[in-house]
Scaffold this motif. Structure first.
Motif, PDB file in Angstrom:
ATOM      1  N   LEU A 132       0.838  -1.200   0.000  1.00 25.33           N
ATOM      2  CA  LEU A 132       0.000   0.000   0.000  1.00 25.33           C
ATOM      3  C   LEU A 132       0.877   1.256   0.000  1.00 25.33           C
ATOM      4  O   LEU A 132       1.900   1.289   0.694  1.00 25.33           O
ATOM      5  N   PRO A 133       0.485   2.283  -0.763  1.00 25.32           N
ATOM      6  CA  PRO A 133       1.255   3.538  -0.728  1.00 25.32           C
ATOM      7  C   PRO A 133       1.262   4.127   0.683  1.00 25.32           C
ATOM      8  O   PRO A 133       0.218   4.203   1.338  1.00 25.32           O
ATOM      9  N   ALA A 134       2.435   4.542   1.145  1.00 26.14           N
ATOM     10  CA  ALA A 134       2.585   4.986   2.538  1.00 26.14           C
ATOM     11  C   ALA A 134       1.779   6.239   2.835  1.00 26.14           C
ATOM     12  O   ALA A 134       1.462   6.518   3.986  1.00 26.14           O
ATOM     13  N   GLN A 135       1.433   7.006   1.795  1.00 28.78           N
ATOM     14  CA  GLN A 135       0.719   8.265   2.044  1.00 28.78           C
ATOM     15  C   GLN A 135      -0.788   8.071   2.128  1.00 28.78           C
ATOM     16  O   GLN A 135      -1.533   9.035   2.300  1.00 28.78           O
ATOM     17  N   LEU A 136      -1.275   6.826   2.004  1.00 32.15           N
ATOM     18  CA  LEU A 136      -2.728   6.596   2.058  1.00 32.15           C
ATOM     19  C   LEU A 136      -3.288   6.998   3.417  1.00 32.15           C
ATOM     20  O   LEU A 136      -2.762   6.585   4.451  1.00 32.15           O
ATOM     21  N   PRO A 137      -4.372   7.785   3.438  1.00 37.60           N
ATOM     22  CA  PRO A 137      -4.994   8.087   4.732  1.00 37.60           C
ATOM     23  C   PRO A 137      -5.710   6.847   5.281  1.00 37.60           C
ATOM     24  O   PRO A 137      -6.036   5.919   4.524  1.00 37.60           O
ATOM     25  N   ALA A 138      -5.959   6.849   6.600  1.00 35.99           N
ATOM     26  CA  ALA A 138      -6.523   5.666   7.262  1.00 35.99           C
ATOM     27  C   ALA A 138      -7.803   5.155   6.596  1.00 35.99           C
ATOM     28  O   ALA A 138      -7.936   3.939   6.372  1.00 35.99           O
ATOM     29  N   PRO A 139      -8.769   6.020   6.235  1.00 35.15           N
ATOM     30  CA  PRO A 139      -9.984   5.477   5.603  1.00 35.15           C
ATOM     31  C   PRO A 139      -9.699   4.755   4.283  1.00 35.15           C
ATOM     32  O   PRO A 139     -10.360   3.770   3.950  1.00 35.15           O
ATOM     33  N   ALA A 140      -8.718   5.250   3.536  1.00 35.38           N
ATOM     34  CA  ALA A 140      -8.379   4.604   2.262  1.00 35.38           C
ATOM     35  C   ALA A 140      -7.726   3.240   2.505  1.00 35.38           C
ATOM     36  O   ALA A 140      -7.928   2.299   1.731  1.00 35.38           O
ATOM     37  N   ILE A 141      -6.959   3.133   3.588  1.00 31.68           N
ATOM     38  CA  ILE A 141      -6.336   1.841   3.921  1.00 31.68           C
ATOM     39  C   ILE A 141      -7.432   0.826   4.227  1.00 31.68           C
ATOM     40  O   ILE A 141      -7.416  -0.311   3.734  1.00 31.68           O
ATOM     41  N   VAL A 142      -8.403   1.268   5.029  1.00 28.80           N
ATOM     42  CA  VAL A 142      -9.531   0.380   5.362  1.00 28.80           C
ATOM     43  C   VAL A 142     -10.275  -0.007   4.080  1.00 28.80           C
ATOM     44  O   VAL A 142     -10.610  -1.178   3.852  1.00 28.80           O
ATOM     45  N   GLY A 143     -10.486   0.978   3.200  1.00 24.72           N
ATOM     46  CA  GLY A 143     -11.184   0.722   1.937  1.00 24.72           C
ATOM     47  C   GLY A 143     -10.443  -0.291   1.085  1.00 24.72           C
ATOM     48  O   GLY A 143     -11.064  -1.193   0.497  1.00 24.72           O
ATOM     49  N   CYS A 144      -9.132  -0.183   1.014  1.00 23.66           N
ATOM     50  CA  CYS A 144      -8.330  -1.134   0.224  1.00 23.66           C
ATOM     51  C   CYS A 144      -8.440  -2.543   0.810  1.00 23.66           C
ATOM     52  O   CYS A 144      -8.565  -3.527   0.077  1.00 23.66           O
ATOM     53  N   CYS A 145      -8.373  -2.630   2.140  1.00 17.58           N
ATOM     54  CA  CYS A 145      -8.461  -3.951   2.790  1.00 17.58           C
ATOM     55  C   CYS A 145      -9.800  -4.617   2.459  1.00 17.58           C
ATOM     56  O   CYS A 145      -9.865  -5.831   2.219  1.00 17.58           O
ATOM     57  N   MET A 146     -10.850  -3.812   2.426  1.00 13.25           N
ATOM     58  CA  MET A 146     -12.173  -4.369   2.111  1.00 13.25           C
ATOM     59  C   MET A 146     -12.270  -4.730   0.637  1.00 13.25           C
ATOM     60  O   MET A 146     -12.719  -5.815   0.273  1.00 13.25           O
ATOM     61  N   LYS A 147     -11.831  -3.824  -0.222  1.00 17.68           N
ATOM     62  CA  LYS A 147     -11.953  -4.053  -1.663  1.00 17.68           C
ATOM     63  C   LYS A 147     -11.215  -5.322  -2.096  1.00 17.68           C
ATOM     64  O   LYS A 147     -11.700  -6.090  -2.926  1.00 17.68           O
ATOM     65  N   PHE A 148     -10.007  -5.521  -1.550  1.00 18.89           N
ATOM     66  CA  PHE A 148      -9.187  -6.648  -1.989  1.00 18.89           C
ATOM     67  C   PHE A 148      -9.346  -7.884  -1.102  1.00 18.89           C
ATOM     68  O   PHE A 148      -8.687  -8.895  -1.323  1.00 18.89           O
ATOM     69  N   GLY A 149     -10.202  -7.811  -0.094  1.00 22.84           N
ATOM     70  CA  GLY A 149     -10.395  -8.961   0.786  1.00 22.84           C
ATOM     71  C   GLY A 149      -9.122  -9.341   1.525  1.00 22.84           C
ATOM     72  O   GLY A 149      -8.773 -10.525   1.646  1.00 22.84           O
ATOM     73  N   VAL A 150      -8.416  -8.318   2.006  1.00 23.53           N
ATOM     74  CA  VAL A 150      -7.132  -8.549   2.687  1.00 23.53           C
ATOM     75  C   VAL A 150      -7.356  -9.330   3.982  1.00 23.53           C
ATOM     76  O   VAL A 150      -8.240  -8.997   4.779  1.00 23.53           O
ATOM     77  N   LYS A 151      -6.552 -10.386   4.193  1.00 24.57           N
ATOM     78  CA  LYS A 151      -6.675 -11.197   5.406  1.00 24.57           C
ATOM     79  C   LYS A 151      -5.749 -10.692   6.517  1.00 24.57           C
ATOM     80  O   LYS A 151      -6.069 -10.783   7.694  1.00 24.57           O
ATOM     81  N   VAL A 152      -4.564 -10.233   6.104  1.00 30.46           N
ATOM     82  CA  VAL A 152      -3.576  -9.771   7.099  1.00 30.46           C
ATOM     83  C   VAL A 152      -2.973  -8.463   6.588  1.00 30.46           C
ATOM     84  O   VAL A 152      -2.703  -8.329   5.388  1.00 30.46           O
ATOM     85  N   LEU A 153      -2.784  -7.525   7.511  1.00 26.71           N
ATOM     86  CA  LEU A 153      -2.117  -6.270   7.166  1.00 26.71           C
ATOM     87  C   LEU A 153      -0.855  -6.173   8.015  1.00 26.71           C
ATOM     88  O   LEU A 153      -0.926  -6.191   9.249  1.00 26.71           O
ATOM     89  N   ALA A 154       0.296  -6.109   7.356  1.00 22.27           N
ATOM     90  CA  ALA A 154       1.573  -5.953   8.065  1.00 22.27           C
ATOM     91  C   ALA A 154       1.950  -4.485   8.025  1.00 22.27           C
ATOM     92  O   ALA A 154       2.099  -3.911   6.941  1.00 22.27           O
ATOM     93  N   ALA A 155       2.082  -3.869   9.189  1.00 21.83           N
ATOM     94  CA  ALA A 155       2.298  -2.421   9.254  1.00 21.83           C
ATOM     95  C   ALA A 155       3.622  -2.084   9.925  1.00 21.83           C
ATOM     96  O   ALA A 155       4.003  -2.684  10.929  1.00 21.83           O
ATOM     97  N   GLY A 156       4.297  -1.099   9.356  1.00 22.65           N
ATOM     98  CA  GLY A 156       5.527  -0.590   9.956  1.00 22.65           C
ATOM     99  C   GLY A 156       5.206   0.186  11.220  1.00 22.65           C
ATOM    100  O   GLY A 156       4.046   0.564  11.451  1.00 22.65           O
ATOM    101  N   PRO A 157       6.232   0.464  12.053  1.00 23.45           N
ATOM    102  CA  PRO A 157       5.994   1.114  13.342  1.00 23.45           C
ATOM    103  C   PRO A 157       5.274   2.455  13.225  1.00 23.45           C
ATOM    104  O   PRO A 157       4.473   2.809  14.090  1.00 23.45           O
ATOM    105  N   ALA A 158       5.517   3.186  12.145  1.00 23.65           N
ATOM    106  CA  ALA A 158       4.884   4.501  11.991  1.00 23.65           C
ATOM    107  C   ALA A 158       3.410   4.380  11.598  1.00 23.65           C
ATOM    108  O   ALA A 158       2.695   5.371  11.595  1.00 23.65           O
ATOM    109  N   PHE A 159       2.967   3.174  11.253  1.00 21.24           N
ATOM    110  CA  PHE A 159       1.616   3.004  10.716  1.00 21.24           C
ATOM    111  C   PHE A 159       0.712   2.145  11.600  1.00 21.24           C
ATOM    112  O   PHE A 159      -0.483   2.081  11.388  1.00 21.24           O
ATOM    113  N   ILE A 160       1.294   1.478  12.576  1.00 22.13           N
ATOM    114  CA  ILE A 160       0.551   0.447  13.309  1.00 22.13           C
ATOM    115  C   ILE A 160      -0.649   1.045  14.046  1.00 22.13           C
ATOM    116  O   ILE A 160      -1.720   0.431  14.107  1.00 22.13           O
TER     117      ILE A 160
END
Lengths: 79, 495
Positions: free
Chosen positions: B101-129
């Motif tokens: 995922l692009p690092a500049q994505l705002p939180a709602p867009a991250i949630v939207g991507c997870c839903m759209k693509f049926g993401v099972k696991v999200l691995a996040a760096g310390p700045a994003f967790i």
């Protein structure tokens, strides 16, 4: 560090980055984007040049709106 | 007979580089081949290929323990970090599908991507967790790994490996699904550059892993050749550490190259570390002026052409001095043809389609596997390709003739005082005409009144108009003080 010295140092950098700028009009209220026409890449270059001249590091890139805000930050953080 | 690219490498190196069709096989290969060489560095710590592959294997085990099935989606959000590279290799070598995922994505867009693509696991760096804690899937820290390693999975070369967002200068972003064979073909093609390449290069990394250029050419090709990939906390930090990193190669967009040239002009060539031999520039047009400026300080700036749907690398040009406006010759593993002016290609590097969008996929891919790029191209007599425009950007004239705005823009880019320009349709007195917006290189107009800057470019437009058919002439000129709206890769946005 005197405020006017920081402003002069900043003007020297701006002169190198954008030689066309009329530096006589640059003051605390000058807007980086709308007045100086700096784009995101030029701001990255400005950040690197400020770090190099004033010997400190920004966290990330420079996120200020005006020249005055940049000067405040430099005075607070420069060695 | 060796082709253009194979001729770049010494024979003994060419013999060592084979096409490896899947990422699991690739991970095993680099571990064995480059075992003790340094692989990834954050400028503080440096890890060998053996250490990286061990971390990848233990990340695989961590993912396997989460009950994922083959083909499940794992999203990754982080800056350009060692852990993000390891996580990408772990996800794809375990048979799952990675979405950087692009690092500049705002939180709602991250949630939207997870839903759209049926993401099972999200691995996040310390700045994003913290930002992603409410994502509709399991969230793990990007540094997480099991105590014990897990073996690589068995996958087919046609299995999906990753989904990339196609930014593009037109249209809404789409998720392009790249199979293992495509990523690996692009990665191998990225290994071709002049001179010795294996086990000897230090790459400063300034591109995001969410873009194919950052992931494939700037990361996977580096690992293919046993190079050292180095990235500090962010792009600014990485650039400011060039004197310490001493990169020998760089993969960058032209905007970053402009910054580096600005620093060279301020502080001298040594600011780049003193060892930089060449820069692979892409994702946007590379101005010939920039190629010439880098050439003057002994650094080759190579241009190329590619797109997300073709795993980044379709053509490359090392003969930039002789042909500065060409995007070069076609990389191995592809067939190309020009159909009604449009570039079509097919080969190992082709994507599988757009996620959840068979209609859009069918628009760009023919039943017999040709990708219709939407780019207008021509070849010269020696096989060098030139991109002359995009079909989607065509302006339909009142006489029904189609005009590519890029073909009108091209002569303007020969002007050293112009940074960017954009040709489009505009309305003047109720009539649609061809218009141009010009962004000057203001540093070239020191102490020049604005009226004179405008006059300079209006005269330039007159000169170009004199060379154009009357129907293609520019009727409206705007000289901009502010930058254009740009895409994530700093291209001028046409939207």
């Amino acid at each position: 560090m005197e405020r006017k010295d920081v402003l002069e140092g900043l003007k020297e950098i701006l002169k190198l980055i954008k030689p066309s700028l009329d530096l006589s009009t640059v003051n605390d209220d000058t807007q980086l984007i709308s007045d100086l026409g700096l784009d995101s890449l030029t701001i990255l270059l400005l950040s690197l040049a400020i770090e190099n001249k004033f010997k400190f590091k920004f966290e990330g890139t420079l996120k200020f709106n005006t020249v005055g805000e940049v000067i405040d930050h430099i005075i607070k953080n420069a060695a | 007979m060796k082709n253009y690219f194979e001729n770049m490498l010494p024979a003994e190196e060419l013999a060592q580089l084979k096409y490896i069709p899947t990422i699991p096989e690739f991970v095993t290969w680099i571990e064995n081949k480059w075992h003790d060489l340094p692989a990834l560095s954050d400028t503080v710590n440096t890890y060998t290929y053996a250490q990286v592959c061990d971390a990848v294997a233990r990340k695989r085990a961590m993912l396997n323990a989460m009950g994922l099935a083959k083909g499940d989606k794992v999203a990754i959000i982080d800056n350009t970090t060692v852990e993000a590279v390891e996580m990408f290799l772990a996800v794809t070598s375990a048979g799952y599908v990675a979405i950087n995922l692009p690092a500049q994505l705002p939180a709602p867009a991250i949630v939207g991507c997870c839903m759209k693509f049926g993401v099972k696991v999200l691995a996040a760096g310390p700045a994003f967790i913290e930002t992603v804690k409410d994502a509709p899937c399991k969230v793990v820290a990007i540094a997480d790994m099991a105590d014990q390693p897990a073996p690589v999975a068995v996958v087919d070369k046609d299995d999906a490996a990753a989904i990339f967002f196609t930014g593009g200068t037109t249209g809404a972003p789409k998720g392009a699904i790249l199979p293992h064979r495509a990523i690996m073909r692009g990665s191998l093609n990225g290994c071709y550059a002049p001179g010795k390449q294996l086990g000897c290069h230090r790459y400063a990394t300034v591109l995001p892993l969410s873009h194919v250029f950052g992931l494939i050419r700037s990361t996977m090709s580096v690992l293919y050749t046993g190079g050292l990939w180095i990235a500090a906390a962010n792009v600014k930090e990485t650039i400011s550490k060039f004197p310490m990193i001493r990169p020998t190669c760089l993969v960058a967009v032209p905007g970053i190259c402009e910054i580096l040239m600005g620093l060279v002009k301020m502080y001298g060539k040594q600011f780049l570390g003193g060892n930089l031999r060449f820069i692979i520039a892409g994702a946007a047009n590379v101005p010939p002026k920039l190629i010439a400026e880098f050439d003057e300080i002994g650094i080759s700036l190579f241009a190329g052409y590619g797109m997300t749907e073709g795993a980044n690398l379709t053509s490359g040009n090392i003969d930039v001095k002789e042909r500065p406006t060409s995007v070069g010759q076609i990389y191995p593993g592809q067939e190309v043809k020009v159909v009604d002016g449009e570039l079509w290609f097919r080969g190992d590097n082709l994507f599988l389609g757009y996620y959840g969008d068979p209609e859009k996929t069918a628009e760009v891919m023919t039943p017999d596997g040709w990708l219709k790029t939407g780019d207008l191209a021509r070849f010269d007599e020696d096989g060098y390709m030139y991109i002359v425009g995009r079909i989607k950007n065509l302006i339909i004239l009142s006489n029904g003739e189609n005009v590519s705005p890029e073909s009108i823009e091209e002569p303007f880019y020969k002007c050293d005082k112009l940074r960017d320009c954009l040709v489009k349709e505009d309305e003047v007195d109720g009539k649609m005409v061809i218009a141009i917006e010009i962004l000057p290189r203001m540093e070239e107009f020191a102490n020049t009144p604005w009226e004179e800057v405008e006059a300079y470019f209006k005269k330039l437009v007159d000169e170009v108009n004199a060379t154009l058919p009357t129907t293609h002439r520019i009727c409206k000129v705007t000289v901009r003080k502010e930058d254009f709206k740009r895409t994530g890769t700093m291209k001028v946005s046409r939207n």
